[in-house]
Design a protein around this motif. Sequence first.
Motif, mmCIF file in Angstrom:
data_model
loop_
_atom_site.group_PDB
_atom_site.id
_atom_site.type_symbol
_atom_site.label_atom_id
_atom_site.label_comp_id
_atom_site.label_asym_id
_atom_site.label_seq_id
_atom_site.Cartn_x
_atom_site.Cartn_y
_atom_site.Cartn_z
ATOM 1 N N ALA A 168 0.859 -1.179 0.000
ATOM 2 C CA ALA A 168 0.000 0.000 0.000
ATOM 3 C C ALA A 168 0.896 1.229 0.000
ATOM 4 O O ALA A 168 1.612 1.481 0.959
ATOM 5 N N VAL A 169 0.872 1.972 -1.096
ATOM 6 C CA VAL A 169 1.817 3.075 -1.304
ATOM 7 C C VAL A 169 1.154 4.412 -0.959
ATOM 8 O O VAL A 169 0.053 4.699 -1.437
ATOM 9 N N PRO A 170 1.815 5.224 -0.136
ATOM 10 C CA PRO A 170 1.210 6.504 0.243
ATOM 11 C C PRO A 170 1.093 7.482 -0.936
ATOM 12 O O PRO A 170 1.750 7.319 -1.962
ATOM 13 N N LEU A 171 0.248 8.476 -0.746
ATOM 14 C CA LEU A 171 0.005 9.479 -1.775
ATOM 15 C C LEU A 171 0.713 10.780 -1.413
ATOM 16 O O LEU A 171 0.910 11.077 -0.244
ATOM 17 N N ASP A 172 1.088 11.552 -2.419
ATOM 18 C CA ASP A 172 1.395 12.957 -2.164
ATOM 19 C C ASP A 172 0.301 13.772 -2.852
ATOM 20 O O ASP A 172 -0.705 13.196 -3.271
ATOM 21 N N LYS A 173 0.497 15.074 -3.037
ATOM 22 C CA LYS A 173 -0.636 15.844 -3.551
ATOM 23 C C LYS A 173 -0.970 15.563 -5.017
ATOM 24 O O LYS A 173 -2.046 15.883 -5.502
ATOM 25 N N LYS A 174 -0.041 14.881 -5.730
ATOM 26 C CA LYS A 174 -0.321 14.501 -7.116
ATOM 27 C C LYS A 174 -0.847 13.075 -7.255
ATOM 28 O O LYS A 174 -1.139 12.615 -8.353
ATOM 29 N N GLY A 175 -0.903 12.344 -6.154
ATOM 30 C CA GLY A 175 -1.360 10.955 -6.220
ATOM 31 C C GLY A 175 -0.283 10.014 -5.739
ATOM 32 O O GLY A 175 0.586 10.408 -4.944
ATOM 33 N N ILE A 176 -0.317 8.782 -6.221
ATOM 34 C CA ILE A 176 0.614 7.756 -5.738
ATOM 35 C C ILE A 176 2.060 8.174 -6.010
ATOM 36 O O ILE A 176 2.372 8.771 -7.045
ATOM 37 N N GLN A 177 2.946 7.882 -5.055
ATOM 38 C CA GLN A 177 4.330 8.354 -5.127
ATOM 39 C C GLN A 177 5.184 7.466 -6.027
ATOM 40 O O GLN A 177 5.282 6.264 -5.817
ATOM 41 N N VAL A 178 5.843 8.109 -6.989
ATOM 42 C CA VAL A 178 6.603 7.347 -7.982
ATOM 43 C C VAL A 178 7.854 6.707 -7.382
ATOM 44 O O VAL A 178 8.187 5.564 -7.691
ATOM 45 N N ILE A 227 -1.217 15.683 -15.232
ATOM 46 C CA ILE A 227 -0.564 15.103 -16.412
ATOM 47 C C ILE A 227 0.892 14.715 -16.137
ATOM 48 O O ILE A 227 1.366 13.682 -16.615
ATOM 49 N N SER A 228 1.597 15.488 -15.319
ATOM 50 C CA SER A 228 3.012 15.189 -15.088
ATOM 51 C C SER A 228 3.178 13.840 -14.392
ATOM 52 O O SER A 228 3.996 13.014 -14.785
ATOM 53 N N ARG A 229 2.359 13.573 -13.359
ATOM 54 C CA ARG A 229 2.432 12.286 -12.657
ATOM 55 C C ARG A 229 1.996 11.142 -13.575
ATOM 56 O O ARG A 229 2.564 10.060 -13.559
ATOM 57 N N ARG A 230 1.006 11.437 -14.401
ATOM 58 C CA ARG A 230 0.554 10.409 -15.348
ATOM 59 C C ARG A 230 1.689 9.975 -16.272
ATOM 60 O O ARG A 230 1.906 8.792 -16.502
ATOM 61 N N ILE A 231 2.399 10.984 -16.794
ATOM 62 C CA ILE A 231 3.494 10.651 -17.717
ATOM 63 C C ILE A 231 4.599 9.905 -16.980
ATOM 64 O O ILE A 231 5.157 8.930 -17.486
ATOM 65 N N GLU A 232 4.873 10.317 -15.750
ATOM 66 C CA GLU A 232 5.896 9.604 -14.958
ATOM 67 C C GLU A 232 5.536 8.126 -14.803
ATOM 68 O O GLU A 232 6.370 7.240 -14.956
ATOM 69 N N LEU A 233 4.249 7.869 -14.498
ATOM 70 C CA LEU A 233 3.820 6.471 -14.303
ATOM 71 C C LEU A 233 3.873 5.684 -15.613
ATOM 72 O O LEU A 233 4.292 4.531 -15.639
ATOM 73 N N LEU A 234 3.447 6.331 -16.695
ATOM 74 C CA LEU A 234 3.487 5.639 -17.988
ATOM 75 C C LEU A 234 4.934 5.355 -18.398
ATOM 76 O O LEU A 234 5.234 4.291 -18.948
#
Lengths: 470, 470
Positions: free
Chosen positions: A221-231, A258-265
Amino acid sequence: MIFFNIDKNDKSAHIYQQIYHELKKSILAHKIPANEKLPSKRKLADTLRVSINSVTNAYEQLIEEGYIYTLERKGYFVENITQFNHRNNTENLQIPSDLKEKEIDREGWLSLSHMTADTSMFPFKEWIKSQNKAIKNHKDELSEISHPQGPYLVRKTIARMIALTRGVVCEPEQIVIGTGTQPLIRQLMQMQINNTKIAVENPGYSRIYSLLRNMKFDVSAVPLDKKGIQVEAIESINPQFLFITPSHQFPTGIIMPISRRIELLNWAALSQNRYIIEDDYDSEFKYGTDNIPSLQSLDRNQRVIYSGTFSKTLLPSLRISYIVLPPDLLRAYRCHYADWIQGSNSLSLFTLHYFIESGEYAKHMKRMNHHYEIKRKALINELQLRFKEDISIKDVPAGLHFLAQLKTTKGYKEIEAKAHLEKLEIYTLRRFMLGSELADTNIIKLVVGFARIENEEITEAVDRLYRIIT
Amino acid sequence: MIFFNIDKNDKSAHIYQQIYHELKKSILAHKIPANEKLPSKRKLADTLRVSINSVTNAYEQLIEEGYIYTLERKGYFVENITQFNHRNNTENLQIPSDLKEKEIDREGWLSLSHMTADTSMFPFKEWIKSQNKAIKNHKDELSEISHPQGPYLVRKTIARMIALTRGVVCEPEQIVIGTGTQPLIRQLMQMQINNTKIAVENPGYSRIYSLLRNMKFDVSAVPLDKKGIQVEAIESINPQFLFITPSHQFPTGIIMPISRRIELLNWAALSQNRYIIEDDYDSEFKYGTDNIPSLQSLDRNQRVIYSGTFSKTLLPSLRISYIVLPPDLLRAYRCHYADWIQGSNSLSLFTLHYFIESGEYAKHMKRMNHHYEIKRKALINELQLRFKEDISIKDVPAGLHFLAQLKTTKGYKEIEAKAHLEKLEIYTLRRFMLGSELADTNIIKLVVGFARIENEEITEAVDRLYRIIT
């Protein structure tokens, strides 16, 4: 030899049934020994003063069930039947009291649950019209088990719709229809090997977390920061599957930028063994601005498994959800589940097809967006009026719930117990803390759903919440 | 800095959407660097000759999605967005050709499948009437997830009905409703430990066999004698679970006689770890005599798990089945599946409740028993007329299929291939031989279903079968 009488006035059992029951009883009790000859049909009919027909029917039933047998031109004989061992008496068959269900009395309750949809505006009339088309045009298909992924026609309609509304890039072939996100994720994950690592959001969707843990996967279970799940956390765990809710994080409501999305992708694109499951559970509801495009729409490497549902947009009781599989997973799925029967009611699925095709679905979505937007505003207003500076609401204009923080001296358990007394269905963030406890501070976090509450009940619900919190 | 124009005549996108898309594209392509200030709303509106409103909407959407940010009294700025790595080009997103589905053309086919029900006589009108009652009386419940075992009211109705028609002794508490026998058996068996031994009938229900094997259980396929599954074999295997179809063995049609039933119940009663799963899949259809009471009705030691379905009696596409759990398994089930969402559509479940309660179900069953009896006789007659001494039919007057043996010089695979050419859906016994092959002798065994075939198609179907076999 025959020790029973027939009650011709007994309305509860036909005469042949009475004969059948009496003979069966005697045979089971071994009152008539094995291989003993029974009276001929005529003789028994005479003795009991009934018609031969009645005896014939009784004898035939006893033959079918193996109590007696017949030898040609010799007559009817009793079978050699094993004796029952270990006959408990029937009183022991009562269900133990700990398993008895109490009737849940919902009288007087109000609900701020996030798990519901508003049925008061559901267009049952139009739904039934679509159902009539489904019955008329798909009678043959209704008499059969459907394709393991659901009827092609329905998948085609869903594919076209989510391309338009969610930017999802897929062919009907890639869609697997099922009875919910939970069973679909189970189907998908059951194909994975034992020590597969999975990362989920924390706080997050507790049912999926416990499902995956029960399946013995290695779940973080991964904690969140203000952009969502932590990379960084994901990188250090190095999971094969990542389960996230980017369009409206459950339960915090974060819209992943969008920035976090691209990081995850980018993270997922680094290996053919990395997948992101995008649970798009309520993204159809967006207020003020347009909908947020799905993560899948940004993916060019077929790393995203898109998961959608009609539980929020139509009714949770219809049990229609679907996942969109990338080609390699689809190939494995088909191989694994060639024998599997798709669980969704296909009458509802064909109904859904016509409901979407006729434009009724889009109309309903527009109406519900407007309706929910008003309810949401009214509830937030009322909460702010009552709690003033003691409330802080994470006001993300999306979905069917929001997160509220309330100042209180009470702990989570006390609040939950008091909510029960006040007859207010409400869920605290505690439920969604995965594998960790939420400490009692002077703040209580609530996941407030507004689908079920009626506009005219809002004041009363907030009154109750006020009494619970203060 | 802004290098795009607005097409006011474009009907496919609003002006704000055009602005949003153009800005998004430029930001993703890093044509506008991170943290660069965007023109004020008024200025951009002037440049593009559009209303300020359009620019506001575009900016707000971009903020929600995380492309830009705003600083109070300073304006709008571009977010610092990670670059996409590994962008495949879009052509690679086509689905590989091996995964493409071919449209199945059923035109001209006739079916002797055992897996169907006859929808031509399904009382859709009465079903919809019951559905209207369900909608009227259960609106609240339709907006929620139901009890993990299904709504209590529906379980109560099923319990009452199977007590009457199948002699099943149970409380509504013991019933678990699900979307089919397959998923319910999976739920049940998923609670069992890894090396659990299970015995099934051979020939038998292949989907259950492969399900249990895929779940990595130790599954033995036990041969049958003329009374059904062999007891000595079971005793030597010593399984914890026994999966059988005593009322009408699938696919051979054997009705298990009372003596074998008692032997099996005695075997099960010897240990608290032995269970018999009674799959009562089509016992509602019995011709000539009354129905055969269920095995569960004879059990006094709570060793039998009764499994029933509405797939044959109503429609397979409704996906409504249920199991009846003995108390100890029920206790374990509730503990294991506290978080699990019941998969059956509860609109259909409440509809079923009213359909049974109003007497329509009983009426339908009576009508279908009569209808199937006639079709069955006609099909058997036609087969005997055509094949004469080359056919031998195991004429057990029950269920929706029977077993036929046909003399032929052809092998199973040849027959199956030819059936495809003749457009006749028919299943050979080969499909149901579990873990063993059926040798080609001069006899072909067919599992002949008669639910789907229309009376007036029988001659043509038998013609085709004749061409296939000879």
